[in-house]
Structures are given as structure tokens and as C-alpha cells.
Design a protein around this motif. Structure first.
Motif, short mmCIF file in Angstrom:
data_model
loop_
_atom_site.label_atom_id
_atom_site.label_comp_id
_atom_site.label_asym_id
_atom_site.label_seq_id
_atom_site.Cartn_x
_atom_site.Cartn_y
_atom_site.Cartn_z
N VAL A 138 0.83 -1.21 0.00
CA VAL A 138 0.00 0.00 0.00
C VAL A 138 0.87 1.26 0.00
O VAL A 138 0.62 2.21 -0.76
CB VAL A 138 -0.97 0.00 1.20
N LYS A 139 1.89 1.28 0.83
CA LYS A 139 2.77 2.46 0.88
C LYS A 139 3.47 2.67 -0.45
O LYS A 139 3.58 3.80 -0.95
CB LYS A 139 3.79 2.30 2.00
N GLN A 140 3.95 1.57 -1.05
CA GLN A 140 4.67 1.68 -2.32
C GLN A 140 3.72 2.05 -3.46
O GLN A 140 4.09 2.78 -4.37
CB GLN A 140 5.40 0.36 -2.61
N TYR A 141 2.49 1.55 -3.41
CA TYR A 141 1.48 1.86 -4.42
C TYR A 141 1.15 3.35 -4.38
O TYR A 141 1.05 4.01 -5.42
CB TYR A 141 0.22 1.02 -4.16
N ARG A 142 0.96 3.89 -3.18
CA ARG A 142 0.65 5.31 -3.02
C ARG A 142 1.85 6.15 -3.45
O ARG A 142 1.70 7.16 -4.16
CB ARG A 142 0.29 5.60 -1.56
N ALA A 143 3.06 5.75 -3.04
CA ALA A 143 4.25 6.51 -3.38
C ALA A 143 4.51 6.53 -4.88
O ALA A 143 5.07 7.51 -5.42
CB ALA A 143 5.46 5.93 -2.66
N ALA A 144 4.11 5.47 -5.59
CA ALA A 144 4.31 5.41 -7.03
C ALA A 144 3.29 6.24 -7.80
O ALA A 144 3.35 6.33 -9.04
CB ALA A 144 4.23 3.95 -7.50
N GLY A 145 2.33 6.84 -7.08
CA GLY A 145 1.34 7.69 -7.72
C GLY A 145 0.22 6.93 -8.40
O GLY A 145 -0.53 7.49 -9.19
N LEU A 146 0.09 5.65 -8.07
CA LEU A 146 -0.93 4.82 -8.72
C LEU A 146 -2.29 4.92 -8.04
O LEU A 146 -3.32 4.67 -8.67
CB LEU A 146 -0.47 3.36 -8.76
N ALA A 147 -2.32 5.24 -6.75
CA ALA A 147 -3.56 5.20 -5.98
C ALA A 147 -4.62 6.16 -6.50
O ALA A 147 -5.83 5.89 -6.40
CB ALA A 147 -3.28 5.49 -4.51
N ASP A 148 -4.20 7.27 -7.07
CA ASP A 148 -5.15 8.27 -7.57
C ASP A 148 -5.58 7.98 -9.00
O ASP A 148 -6.50 8.63 -9.52
CB ASP A 148 -4.52 9.67 -7.50
#
Length: 392
Positions: free
Chosen positions: A231-241
Motif C-alpha cells: 500500500v505504501k509503495q502503491y501510493r508513493a508510485a502515484g498509482l492510488a489516484d
């Protein structure tokens, strides 16, 4: 004179028989087999704490009997778990084995427990292999069959019109069950089905694939520390939005304290959430938070219910364990009020219950929890129950 002595002796013997205390009933023994070390320890800790809270609320007794709870750490290693279980069965002579968390452990310990004709109550793991043709009358679950929470997200993805989805799970039984569950209701395109080794913590290569493939959503099952990092890496990669994140057990009360804001808004599937609006559940959540200073997850709820289930069964048998058929019948009736509401057992010892779409949220007090968005399945039976021929 002799007659007086004889009468006095007779009265003394009679008094002694009636006044002597009844022989104390042996303590009921419950073995808690849980993952209590390593990156996923928080899951086992929640289950342990939930069971112990129930024991406190039940006055330290189950079905009127004093209880010895023996807690062991399976270390998330099937061979270690088998050794620990044999100790519980042969040395400690437990009446119930409660747990475990992970399905590879659940499958490994199944045979020694049921071969010993000891009741095995899973508080989390629900592998498909134990739900169908290999079901057993000594096995019950207070959780779910693995596929079911994931089926929630498959149906949601289908209903929301997602055309392409990327699937990601750890390479073990529960991971395979997760993706099978998702695909049961999702009929769109699977752009990739990726399995990673259990306890993977670096997902950069998978995130690069997701960014390249640009699916309409991803679905993942990644419990414990794996889920925190993903989850942290997904958000940091800019994918969550850009790409909706659907999951089960990846974002829940065991991982949210570490994920925090990175997980807000992410969707999950569950049979329960802390904000379920019933008096019994509100009381449980408040008591758990007061006792452990953390928000309870489904792991703790299922374990709490496991204690209530055992208590209800032993009340029906007068605390006796000698007639296994009677104990089994009493367990099967499930005459207790589950924290989740609707609860009854199907033919394979797994619950028939409701399932919800939930989302991660931040509460007014700054703590994080999952919250119910909508009910997806009502009184839902797992897909394998019809294959079970065991008489539970």
C-alpha cells in the motif's frame, strides 16, 4: 452403649458423604495456534487478544468449566506448526485447537488434529481444500471460506464495469483461493495474474507492470507486513489516484496503524467492520480498544466468537466432552449471538453469513478503521459446501 456408638458412627459416615465436596472437574484445555512472530505477527496478536477478551467477559469459564488457554506460535512455518500441534494434542491433551491465521499452516495441521478426534476451530484460515470433499466433522470455522471476501471485490469490479483488472497475490493456498474467489464473479479481462513469494516486501517490479499495463483496477490479497509495504509503495508510485485499489486483508485493522493515510479510501471485502451498528458490536469494539489501545479487526472478532461458540456448545452438554457426537451437534447449532449478526453453519462447518464492501477511513479521534459501504452478499454460502459429504 454399642447401639449408640453404631448409630453415631452411621450418622458420621452419612454426614461425611453428604458434606464432602464434589470432585473438581478438570480444566478444559484450549490450544491457541497463531502466528505471533515475524512480519505478520499482528494478525495472530489480534486473534489472541480477541479470544482472551472473550474469556474475560465470560468470567474465565467456558460452559461453566474453568479453562486453561495454551498459546503457541506457529511462526508461519507449517513444519513448526505440526510439531507444536502434536505437543498440544499429546502432551497438553487439549480439548480444542483454535486458529491458525494462515492457510498453509491450517492445511498442515488439519490431519493430526482431526485424526486425534479433537475439535479444530479456525478463526481465520478457510482454505478451499478443507471446505469441499475433504471437509471433516471435527473442523469448524468462525471466519469464512477463503474465497468469499475476495468474491465481494469480484462482484463489485463487475458491477462497476471495470473492463481490465490486474491480479496480485502471494504464492500459497490462500493466495490462490483469493484470485479464484475474485474471478468467480468477475467476467472482464485479467491483464495479468501475478504471484509473489510469501513474505515479499518489495513490489517495485509489480508496480512497474501495473503502471505499464494501465488496468481499470487492481485486485490484491496481501496480508500483514506484505500489505503494509504494498500500500505504501502503491501510493508513493502515484498509482492510488489513477488505478482503483481493491483488496481483502491487505487494508484492515491489522495493517492500517502502519499504512495510515496511504490507505484512506481503498476498498475491501469483509464479513464485518468495527462500525457495524449493533449494541453487541459497539460494546465489543469499546472493550477491545480500552483493553489493547488499538482498533479490533476481523481476526479478533472471529476469535471472540470462537470462545462464545465453545461456551454455547459446552453449556448444551453440561460442560461434558466425553460424548463427541453431542459436542459436535451443539457446536453445529451455534446457539450464540455473533458479533457480526447473522451466523449459522453450512454443511461443511463454514459460516453462512453476510458480506460487505468496506473502505479504509480515518476516524475523528485520529485512529484508522474499515467502514461498511454496502452489503454485497446476504446469508452467503461458500461455493464448496455442496461438495462436502461429512456429517457435521
Amino acid at each position: 452403649m454399642m447401639n449408640l456408638i453404631t448409630k453415631a458412627l452411621g450418622m458420621s459416615l452419612a454426614f461425611g458423604l453428604t458434606a464432602a465436596p464434589a470432585l473438581a472437574q478438570e480444566k478444559l484445555k484450549v490450544g491457541l495456534l497463531l502466528t505471533l512472530s515475524g512480519p505478520s505477527a499482528v494478525l495472530g496478536q489480534q486473534a489472541r487478544d480477541g479470544f482472551q477478551l472473550a474469556m474475560k467477559d465470560l468470567g474465565g469459564r467456558l460452559g461453566g468449566r474453568d479453562v486453561e488457554v495454551i498459546v503457541v506460535d506457529d511462526e508461519l512455518k507449517p513444519d513448526v506448526a505440526v510439531t507444536k500441534v502434536k505437543g498440544l494434542l499429546e502432551r497438553d491433551k487439549v480439548d480444542f485447537v483454535v486458529g491458525p491465521i494462515f492457510s498453509n499452516v491450517a492445511v498442515a495441521v488439519h490431519k493430526p488434529i482431526v485424526d486425534a478426534q479433537t475439535f479444530y476451530i479456525s478463526t481465520n484460515a478457510g482454505p478451499s481444500i478443507l471446505a469441499g470433499k475433504s471437509c471433516n466433522p471435527y473442523f469448524f470455522a468462525t471466519s469464512y471460506q477463503n474465497d468469499q471476501n475476495h468474491e465481494v471485490l469480484g462482484k463489485v469490479a463487475q458491477d462497476r464495469g471495470y473492463k481490465k483488472v490486474y491480479l496480485l497475490a502471494p504464492n500459497y493456498q490462500a493466495g490462490k483461493d483469493a484470485l479464484a474467489g475474485f474471478k468467480r464473479h468477475y467476467k472482464g479481462e485479467i491483464v495479468e495474474e501475478s504471484y509473489v513469494p510469501l513474505n515479499t516486501l518489495d513490489f517495485q517490479s509489480e508496480l512497474a507492470k501495473i503502471a505499464s499495463l494501465q488496468p481499470d483496477a487492481i485486485f490484491t490479497f496481501m496480508p500483514g507486513g506484505m500489505g503494509v509495504n504494498l500500500v505504501k509503495q502503491y501510493r508513493a508510485a502515484g498509482l492510488a489516484d489513477r488505478i482503483p485499489f481493491l483488496s481483502a486483508f491487505t487494508v484492515d485493522e491489522s495493517t492500517l496503524p502502519a499504512q495510515q493515510d496511504a490507505a484512506i479510501g481503498m476498498l475491501g471485502g469483509s464479513n464485518w467492520a468495527p462500525n457495524l451498528d449493533t449494541p453487541l458490536n459497539k460494546k465489543f469494539v469499546a472493550a477491545y480498544e480500552a483493553a489493547y489501545n488499538s482498533v479490533p479487526g476481523s481476526y479478533s472478532m472471529h476469535a471472540y466468537d470462537a470462545a462464545l461458540l465453545i461456551d454455547s456448545a459446552l453449556k448444551a452438554t453440561g460442560g461434558k466432552m466425553d460424548n463427541k457426537d453431542a459436542v459436535r451437534a451443539a457446536i453445529k447449532k451455534a446457539e450464540f449471538k455473533s458479533l457480526r449478526g447473522d451466523f449459522k453453519f453450512g454443511a461443511n462447518g463454514f459460516p453462512i453469513q453476510d458480506f460487505y464492501l468496506v473502505k479504509a477511513a480515518k476516524r475523528a479521534d485520529g485512529k484508522f478503521q474499515t467502514e461498511i459501504v454496502e452489503k454485497v452478499f446476504d446469508d452467503y454460502t461458500d461455493a464448496y459446501a455442496k461438495e462436502c459429504a461429512a456429517t457435521n
